[in-house]
Scaffold this motif. Structure first.
Motif, PDB file in Angstrom:
ATOM      1  N   SER A  65       0.826  -1.204   0.000  1.00 51.09           N
ATOM      2  CA  SER A  65       0.000   0.000   0.000  1.00 51.09           C
ATOM      3  C   SER A  65       0.860   1.254   0.000  1.00 51.09           C
ATOM      4  N   SER A  68       2.130   1.784  -3.463  1.00 48.63           N
ATOM      5  CA  SER A  68       1.024   2.230  -4.303  1.00 48.63           C
ATOM      6  C   SER A  68       0.853   3.741  -4.205  1.00 48.63           C
ATOM      7  N   GLN A 149      -4.100  -0.151 -11.728  1.00 49.83           N
ATOM      8  CA  GLN A 149      -2.814  -0.642 -11.242  1.00 49.83           C
ATOM      9  C   GLN A 149      -3.027  -1.814 -10.289  1.00 49.83           C
ATOM     10  N   VAL A 151      -0.460  -4.145  -7.424  1.00 48.72           N
ATOM     11  CA  VAL A 151       0.817  -4.101  -6.727  1.00 48.72           C
ATOM     12  C   VAL A 151       1.126  -5.483  -6.172  1.00 48.72           C
ATOM     13  N   VAL A 161       4.712  -2.438  -9.476  1.00 48.62           N
ATOM     14  CA  VAL A 161       3.403  -1.860  -9.786  1.00 48.62           C
ATOM     15  C   VAL A 161       3.157  -2.061 -11.280  1.00 48.62           C
ATOM     16  N   SER A 163       0.683  -1.284 -14.299  1.00 49.96           N
ATOM     17  CA  SER A 163      -0.347  -0.287 -14.544  1.00 49.96           C
ATOM     18  C   SER A 163      -0.636  -0.137 -16.027  1.00 49.96           C
TER      19      SER A 163
END
Length: 221
Positions: A65, A68, A149, A151, A161, A163
């Motif tokens: 997180s 991200s 995205q 992760v 990541v 995306s």
């Protein structure tokens, strides 16, 4: 005679008591000295002292997180077209690989860029706007739309990541120009910078299109 013996016995008892008391005082003094020496040792080691120890903690435990959020900041840096801000999000020896596929007209950017100087050069060419086939389109703004995205953690502690997004340019020559892009950003923790930075970034530009005709130019798809 009996009184004399009692007197001698009393004297011997008093002498024994004094010797015992003196022995106890000596033992007590020795114990006190030992306790003081131990306390001094502990104080010197900082256990009972006033020494202040400052420790820095860093999170390297599955920071999905957190990374991200860093990637969101990276996208904002690209949109702001701030070269130094964007380059500062890469490691000093980072590599950015650019590949144009499909109908993209930005093949002049194709290649691999390693190190701060080369990544800076790429950003100086990219952030002012993707120029189709060498035609100066005078990009007024840059934005990222339709961003998706995911992760995940890679072997060796990296966080990747994945995306996809559309890089939108508002230009004088062609109006709205769209570049559809997929990217993989590999973040690694830098002990020197004490931060997660991009160690590698792979861009694949899938398509380029212009949606509006301005000043006699034809749309490009």
């Amino acid at each position: 005679m009996f009184g004399h013996l009692l007197s001698e016995a009393s004297g011997m008892e008093s002498k024994a008591r004094r010797e015992r008391d003196a022995t106890l005082v000596g033992v007590g003094s020795a114990l006190t000295l030992i306790v003081l020496l131990v306390l001094q040792s502990l104080t010197g080691n900082g256990l009972f002292g006033t020494r202040v120890v400052t420790t820095a903690t860093t999170s390297t435990e599955q920071p999905d997180s957190f990374v991200s959020g860093l990637y969101a900041e990276h996208v904002l840096a690209l949109e702001s077209r701030n070269v130094s801000l964007a380059v500062g999000q890469y490691q000093g020896n980072a590599t950015v690989a650019w590949e144009s596929v499909g109908g993209c007209q930005c093949g002049s950017l194709d290649g691999s860029y390693t190190g701060t100087a080369n990544v800076t050069e790429l950003m100086k060419r990219l952030l002012p706007g993707i120029v189709p086939k060498g035609i100066g389109s005078n990009v007024r703004s840059l934005a990222v739309e339709n961003l998706t995205q995911s992760v995940g953690t890679e072997p060796g502690g990296m966080v990747v990541v994945n995306s996809s997004f559309v890089m939108v340019q508002q230009t004088v020559a062609f109006g709205r120009e769209n570049s559809k892009i997929t990217a993989q950003d590999y973040y690694a923790y830098s002990a020197n910078a004490r931060a997660w930075l991009i160690a590698r970034e792979d861009w694949a530009v899938l398509s380029f299109s212009a949606q509006q005709v301005i000043a006699g130019f034809s749309p490009r798809a």
